[in-house]
Enzyme design. Structure first.
Site, PDB file in Angstrom:
ATOM      1  N   ASN A  87       2.855   0.427  -3.622  1.00  0.00           N
ATOM      2  CA  ASN A  87       2.951  -0.789  -2.816  1.00  0.00           C
ATOM      3  C   ASN A  87       1.869  -1.793  -3.218  1.00  0.00           C
ATOM      4  OD1 ASN A  87       5.234  -0.501  -1.287  1.00  0.00           O
ATOM      5  ND2 ASN A  87       4.212   0.378   0.490  1.00  0.00           N
ATOM      6  N   HIS A 113      -2.428  -2.263   7.309  1.00  0.00           N
ATOM      7  CA  HIS A 113      -1.242  -2.344   6.458  1.00  0.00           C
ATOM      8  C   HIS A 113      -0.281  -1.212   6.796  1.00  0.00           C
ATOM      9  CE1 HIS A 113       1.218  -1.696   2.861  1.00  0.00           C
ATOM     10  NE2 HIS A 113       0.924  -2.915   2.461  1.00  0.00           N
ATOM     11  N   TRP A 114      -0.814  -0.023   7.019  1.00  0.00           N
ATOM     12  CA  TRP A 114      -0.135   1.206   7.415  1.00  0.00           C
ATOM     13  C   TRP A 114       0.500   1.969   6.243  1.00  0.00           C
ATOM     14  CZ3 TRP A 114       4.763   3.458   7.575  1.00  0.00           C
ATOM     15  CH2 TRP A 114       4.887   4.581   8.369  1.00  0.00           C
ATOM     16  N   ASP A 115       0.798   1.321   5.135  1.00  0.00           N
ATOM     17  CA  ASP A 115       1.506   2.018   4.054  1.00  0.00           C
ATOM     18  C   ASP A 115       0.986   1.605   2.680  1.00  0.00           C
ATOM     19  OD1 ASP A 115       3.366   3.860   3.114  1.00  0.00           O
ATOM     20  OD2 ASP A 115       4.972   2.388   2.962  1.00  0.00           O
ATOM     21  N   LEU A 116      -0.335   1.502   2.536  1.00  0.00           N
ATOM     22  CA  LEU A 116      -0.886   1.028   1.263  1.00  0.00           C
ATOM     23  C   LEU A 116      -1.117   2.196   0.311  1.00  0.00           C
ATOM     24  CD1 LEU A 116      -1.612  -1.594  -0.145  1.00  0.00           C
ATOM     25  CD2 LEU A 116      -4.003  -1.157   0.428  1.00  0.00           C
TER      26      LEU A 116
END
Length: 298
Positions: free
Chosen positions: A201, A194-197
């Site tokens: 978010n 996901h990279w940005d959880l």
């Protein structure tokens, strides 16, 4: 005419310059185009993040409530539809339609007023996040997605110049993070990240209690996905950092040594960006996290 929040204009101008200003200027026409193309009707005020404008809509053909997301197409946003299509609603917001040429998405409507960050029990929020993240990274990354191996190699090349622009303590930490990444860079992983959880978010949904939004997918090792959970509602107590880290690695079934290395890799990535932006020091919270993990590993 749609409302374009001043905050979105400011963030696009700050981070994307002329491209950001052009994106904002084109938003009214883009909204009109996709409202017509997908048979949508706006049902409420504009919503926004740092990089996108979202309109609450209903679809005329079936009355389905949805969200029209318009964003600047770049390396990160280009993979969003790809990742959402792979997940197909399993742990993440469902993709209803997309336009690859512009990065415009039609998404399942979630409850934008209920973020996981509002949960008072931060440990319970971390457990929920960990369960979602485990489901997401269980999927193999599709071919053609940007990869952690290339990203990590580029980061390592940038370290000497960046370290020279920092004070001694921060420069040493940057080099320590780089040393950890060198140990694992040859095996960057192949999971869909996901990279940005982080907790903002994750939104409440109807078909599932909580669902992830706003991914910036890449192919790689799940350890690279842990840092946002450690910085969410940050607690400076090292014991809390270690509790969260241990929970995440247990739920995701990760080797803790590799997970430490890739989490330090994420600190390295953010630190390099800070230096590139002219910041005189590394982010204090991430420095504390990195030192806590290095102390345990050492």
């Amino acid at each position: 005419m749609i409302e374009i929040p001043a905050e979105l204009v400011a963030s696009q101008t700050k981070y994307n310059g002329a491209a950001g200003r052009a994106f904002v200027a084109a938003l009214p026409a883009r909204a009109e185009e996709f409202l017509d193309r997908w048979g949508l009707r706006v049902t409420g005020p504009s919503m926004y993040g740092m990089a996108s404008l979202v309109l609450p809509v209903t679809r005329g053909e079936d009355g389905v409530r949805a969200a029209l997301k318009m964003q600047l197409l770049d390396e990160e946003s280009a993979g969003e539809a790809v990742g959402l299509r792979v997940w197909d609603g399993r742990g993440a917001v469902r993709l209803l339609a997309d336009d690859p040429a512009t990065g415009t998405l039609l998404l399942e409507r979630l409850d934008e007023g209920r973020h996981l960050s509002e949960l008072a029990d931060t440990r319970e929020a971390t457990r929920i996040l960990a369960d979602l993240l485990a489901r997401l990274v269980a999927a193999p990354a599709p071919a053609g997605l940007r990869g952690l191996g290339d990203i990590a190699a580029a980061m390592l090349e940038a370290v000497p110049e960046a370290a020279a622009r920092l004070g001694e303590s921060d420069a040493r930490l940057l080099r320590d993070c780089a040393a950890a990444v060198r140990e694992v860079v040859g095996e960057p992983g192949d999971r869909l990240l996901h990279w940005d959880l982080h907790v903002d978010n994750i939104l409440a949904g109807e078909r599932e209690p909580w669902l992830a939004i706003d991914p910036k997918p890449l192919a790689g090792d799940p350890g690279f996905d842990l840092l946002p959970a450690l910085t969410s509602a940050f607690d400076p107590d090292p014991a809390e950092t270690l509790w969260r880290f241990d929970l995440l690695t247990e739920v995701l079934g990760l080797d803790r040594g590799r997970a430490v290395a890739w989490t330090l890799g994420r600190v390295l990535q953010n630190g390099l960006w800070d230096v590139e932006d002219g910041e005189p020091e590394l982010d204090e919270e991430q420095v504390l996290i990195a030192r806590t993990l290095l102390a345990r590993a050492g």
